[in-house]
Design a protein around this motif. Structure first.
Motif, PDB file in Angstrom:
ATOM      1  N   THR A 113       0.545  -0.992  -0.021  1.00 27.66           N
ATOM      2  CA  THR A 113       0.171   0.039  -0.132  1.00 27.66           C
ATOM      3  C   THR A 113       0.790   1.050   0.196  1.00 27.66           C
ATOM      4  O   THR A 113       2.063   1.419   0.738  1.00 27.66           O
ATOM      5  N   LEU A 114       0.675   2.118  -0.989  1.00 32.68           N
ATOM      6  CA  LEU A 114       1.647   3.599  -1.479  1.00 32.68           C
ATOM      7  C   LEU A 114       0.348   4.169  -0.697  1.00 32.68           C
ATOM      8  O   LEU A 114      -0.548   4.725  -1.561  1.00 32.68           O
ATOM      9  N   ILE A 115       1.131   5.393   0.160  1.00 36.67           N
ATOM     10  CA  ILE A 115      -0.105   6.953   0.371  1.00 36.67           C
ATOM     11  C   ILE A 115       0.847   8.167   0.426  1.00 36.67           C
ATOM     12  O   ILE A 115       1.789   8.406   0.171  1.00 36.67           O
ATOM     13  N   ILE A 116      -0.153   8.469  -0.507  1.00 37.23           N
ATOM     14  CA  ILE A 116       0.551   9.931  -1.088  1.00 37.23           C
ATOM     15  C   ILE A 116      -0.943  10.897  -0.699  1.00 37.23           C
ATOM     16  O   ILE A 116      -1.726  11.210  -0.715  1.00 37.23           O
ATOM     17  N   ARG A 117      -0.271  12.091  -0.240  1.00 37.22           N
ATOM     18  CA  ARG A 117      -1.117  13.412   0.310  1.00 37.22           C
ATOM     19  C   ARG A 117      -0.170  14.477  -0.096  1.00 37.22           C
ATOM     20  O   ARG A 117       1.524  14.611  -0.013  1.00 37.22           O
ATOM     21  N   GLY A 118      -1.035  15.674  -0.709  1.00 39.07           N
ATOM     22  CA  GLY A 118      -0.642  16.885  -1.437  1.00 39.07           C
ATOM     23  C   GLY A 118       0.112  17.026  -0.443  1.00 39.07           C
ATOM     24  O   GLY A 118      -0.884  17.446   1.101  1.00 39.07           O
ATOM     25  N   ASP A 119       0.823  18.269   0.734  1.00 37.43           N
ATOM     26  CA  ASP A 119       1.025  19.563   1.581  1.00 37.43           C
ATOM     27  C   ASP A 119      -0.215  19.729   1.542  1.00 37.43           C
ATOM     28  O   ASP A 119      -0.359  20.837   2.634  1.00 37.43           O
ATOM     29  N   LYS A 120      -0.355  20.594   0.163  1.00 35.58           N
ATOM     30  CA  LYS A 120      -1.372  22.044   0.215  1.00 35.58           C
ATOM     31  C   LYS A 120      -2.837  21.281   0.345  1.00 35.58           C
ATOM     32  O   LYS A 120      -4.147  21.548   0.195  1.00 35.58           O
ATOM     33  N   ASP A 121      -3.009  20.011   0.593  1.00 32.06           N
ATOM     34  CA  ASP A 121      -4.443  19.025   0.142  1.00 32.06           C
ATOM     35  C   ASP A 121      -5.156  19.874   1.405  1.00 32.06           C
ATOM     36  O   ASP A 121      -5.192  19.589   2.418  1.00 32.06           O
ATOM     37  N   GLN A 122      -6.564  20.035   0.850  1.00 25.50           N
ATOM     38  CA  GLN A 122      -7.610  20.690   1.981  1.00 25.50           C
ATOM     39  C   GLN A 122      -8.903  19.729   2.219  1.00 25.50           C
ATOM     40  O   GLN A 122      -9.637  19.139   3.252  1.00 25.50           O
ATOM     41  N   TRP A 123      -8.501  18.003   1.528  1.00 31.39           N
ATOM     42  CA  TRP A 123      -9.549  17.836   1.983  1.00 31.39           C
ATOM     43  C   TRP A 123      -9.412  16.661   3.077  1.00 31.39           C
ATOM     44  O   TRP A 123      -9.886  16.422   3.630  1.00 31.39           O
ATOM     45  N   SER A 124      -8.254  16.120   3.048  1.00 35.25           N
ATOM     46  CA  SER A 124      -7.404  14.841   3.386  1.00 35.25           C
ATOM     47  C   SER A 124      -6.399  15.822   4.469  1.00 35.25           C
ATOM     48  O   SER A 124      -5.917  17.417   4.788  1.00 35.25           O
ATOM     49  N   ARG A 125      -6.305  15.326   5.451  1.00 32.39           N
ATOM     50  CA  ARG A 125      -5.010  15.629   6.491  1.00 32.39           C
ATOM     51  C   ARG A 125      -4.327  14.516   6.903  1.00 32.39           C
ATOM     52  O   ARG A 125      -3.953  13.735   6.624  1.00 32.39           O
ATOM     53  N   SER A 126      -2.496  15.472   7.508  1.00 34.77           N
ATOM     54  CA  SER A 126      -1.283  14.800   7.711  1.00 34.77           C
ATOM     55  C   SER A 126      -1.972  14.238   8.508  1.00 34.77           C
ATOM     56  O   SER A 126      -1.018  12.670   8.064  1.00 34.77           O
ATOM     57  N   VAL A 127      -2.336  14.114   9.591  1.00 30.14           N
ATOM     58  CA  VAL A 127      -2.836  12.946  10.213  1.00 30.14           C
ATOM     59  C   VAL A 127      -3.847  11.609   9.454  1.00 30.14           C
ATOM     60  O   VAL A 127      -3.101  10.541  10.144  1.00 30.14           O
ATOM     61  N   ASP A 128      -5.075  11.810   8.492  1.00 36.36           N
ATOM     62  CA  ASP A 128      -5.297  10.862   8.223  1.00 36.36           C
ATOM     63  C   ASP A 128      -3.695   9.496   7.603  1.00 36.36           C
ATOM     64  O   ASP A 128      -3.834   8.802   8.238  1.00 36.36           O
ATOM     65  N   ALA A 129      -2.828  10.558   6.808  1.00 32.07           N
ATOM     66  CA  ALA A 129      -1.525   9.864   6.318  1.00 32.07           C
ATOM     67  C   ALA A 129      -0.936   9.067   7.066  1.00 32.07           C
ATOM     68  O   ALA A 129      -0.252   8.016   6.783  1.00 32.07           O
ATOM     69  N   ASP A 130      -0.403   9.294   8.602  1.00 30.93           N
ATOM     70  CA  ASP A 130       0.231   8.954   9.418  1.00 30.93           C
ATOM     71  C   ASP A 130      -0.284   8.084  10.372  1.00 30.93           C
ATOM     72  O   ASP A 130       0.492   6.842   9.902  1.00 30.93           O
ATOM     73  N   THR A 131      -1.968   7.691  10.205  1.00 30.39           N
ATOM     74  CA  THR A 131      -2.339   6.862  11.092  1.00 30.39           C
ATOM     75  C   THR A 131      -2.838   6.272  10.438  1.00 30.39           C
ATOM     76  O   THR A 131      -2.118   4.552  10.616  1.00 30.39           O
ATOM     77  N   PHE A 132      -3.386   5.980   9.334  1.00 27.66           N
ATOM     78  CA  PHE A 132      -3.520   5.201   7.838  1.00 27.66           C
ATOM     79  C   PHE A 132      -1.815   4.224   8.023  1.00 27.66           C
ATOM     80  O   PHE A 132      -2.741   3.012   7.743  1.00 27.66           O
ATOM     81  N   PHE A 133      -1.128   5.282   7.947  1.00 24.27           N
ATOM     82  CA  PHE A 133       0.226   3.960   7.386  1.00 24.27           C
ATOM     83  C   PHE A 133       0.899   3.141   9.379  1.00 24.27           C
ATOM     84  O   PHE A 133       1.062   2.451   8.883  1.00 24.27           O
ATOM     85  N   ASN A 134       0.797   3.573   9.893  1.00 25.23           N
ATOM     86  CA  ASN A 134       1.106   3.524  11.242  1.00 25.23           C
ATOM     87  C   ASN A 134       0.062   2.081  11.682  1.00 25.23           C
ATOM     88  O   ASN A 134       0.073   1.449  11.505  1.00 25.23           O
ATOM     89  N   GLU A 135      -1.472   2.206  10.839  1.00 24.66           N
ATOM     90  CA  GLU A 135      -1.975   0.725  10.785  1.00 24.66           C
ATOM     91  C   GLU A 135      -2.437  -0.136  10.237  1.00 24.66           C
ATOM     92  O   GLU A 135      -2.944  -1.166  10.328  1.00 24.66           O
TER      93      GLU A 135
END
Length: 344
Positions: free
Chosen positions: A279-301
């Protein structure tokens, strides 16, 4: 004495590569896949210049904007699907029920509890398309790419059908974490901020101007070579989004907004621990729909994934796959190619 000939050969090679890229040919095929009484719109994009390449199947799943508008926009060099096809994928672009030309069931729009186009419905549509693409190959697998709500749907599908997915890639997607969210106030009930507003219609309807404003609101400022400055791109995007009905409105099931609201408030519709594929999780750091905590938690779990990676694209906005003037799309393509093909 050998420096000049070597340099000449190198330049000739680079020129031939660039010329081949510019002159690449594609076969684009549109068709419908049945799912019960529904007809799901699918587009297949194949690069034919390098036909001897081994081409991996990759299914693209849209977010709140339909799939052909988002991923195969009819603007020079803008097609994300063709860029992926040039990289060696057989690309399938699908629309979930109710988006663009995919049909939808007769929802009871008076039912305020309705989740029109739920993750369960979206997963059923994805499954129909996956089975169609892999027909005749019972042990076959497909690569999935989901953007925004499409990432939510793709992850939900994968958690239920790991045996059909080779690699999962999600971009700018929410995970079930309770944290501040940019859209919370817009979607919340005025009397109870923990509940989705009952005044929001089960179907979303947006004008061409509203779609263009959505682009501008979700794209980083053009302080560099940003696609936000390309008014022709914005105009084509908005016109395409509203071109699928006589009313010239973007009309889509709105259930993804309700599910997203509750995900941003901590509800999990699926759990990362149930995903057992790379699984690859990608996020643009200026995206307003998602949040950095989403990517971090998804990755950790992602405790059962045999390979996992998290990538942040600097200055990447919600529509980073259309960032053809900056480096956003290039970084996105490199991340997908390296992970899916090389496991990097």
């Amino acid at each position: 004495m050998f420096k000049l000939p070597v340099l000449a050969v190198l330049l000739a090679f680079l020129f031939s590569c660039n010329t081949a890229s510019a002159q690449s040919n594609y076969t684009v095929t549109d068709f419908f896949v049945p799912n019960g009484t529904l007809q799901l719109q699918v587009r297949k994009v194949v690069e034919t210049t390098y036909s001897s390449r081994r081409k991996l199947p990759l299914l693209l799943i849209h977010g709140g904007i339909g799939a052909t508008t988002a991923f195969d926009l009819d603007v020079e060099d803008a097609s994300f699907a063709k860029a992926l096809a040039l990289g060696g994928f057989t690309v399938y672009v699908m629309n979930i029920r109710g988006w663009e030309r995919s049909t939808a069931p007769a929802y009871d729009l008076a039912d305020t509890s309705l989740v029109a186009g739920s993750c369960q419905e979206a997963a059923a549509d994805i499954d129909a398309v996956v089975n169609y693409v892999l027909q005749g190959n019972p042990s076959g697998k497909i690569n999935l790419f989901g953007w925004a709500a499409g990432g939510h749907w793709a992850a939900y599908y994968t958690s239920q059908h790991n045996n059909r997915v080779a690699n999962l890639v999600v971009l700018n997607s929410l995970y079930g974490v309770k944290a501040p969210w940019y859209f919370s106030d817009a979607f919340a009930d005025t009397t109870d901020p923990t509940k989705f507003s009952s005044s929001i219609a089960p179907y979303r309807q947006s004008t061409e101007q509203a779609v263009a404003e959505t682009w501008k609101a979700n794209t980083p400022p053009a302080d560099s070579a940003s696609v936000a400055a390309d008014s022709a791109m914005v105009t084509a995007f908005a016109k395409s989004a509203v071109s699928f009905n006589e009313e010239h409105l973007l009309k889509t099931p709105g259930g993804f907004r309700k599910e997203s609201f509750y995900m941003a408030n901590g509800r999990k519709y699926w759990d990362a621990k149930d995903i057992t594929v790379p699984t690859l999780i990608i996020r643009g750091d200026k995206d307003q729909w998602s949040r950095s905590v989403d990517a971090d938690t998804f990755f950790n779990e992602l405790i059962a994934a045999p390979n996992k990676k998290k990538v942040t694209i600097a200055n990447g906005g919600h529509f980073v796959f259309l960032d053809i003037n900056g480096n956003g799309r290039r970084k996105l393509l490199i991340a997908i190619n390296n992970f899916v093909k090389k496991g990097l």
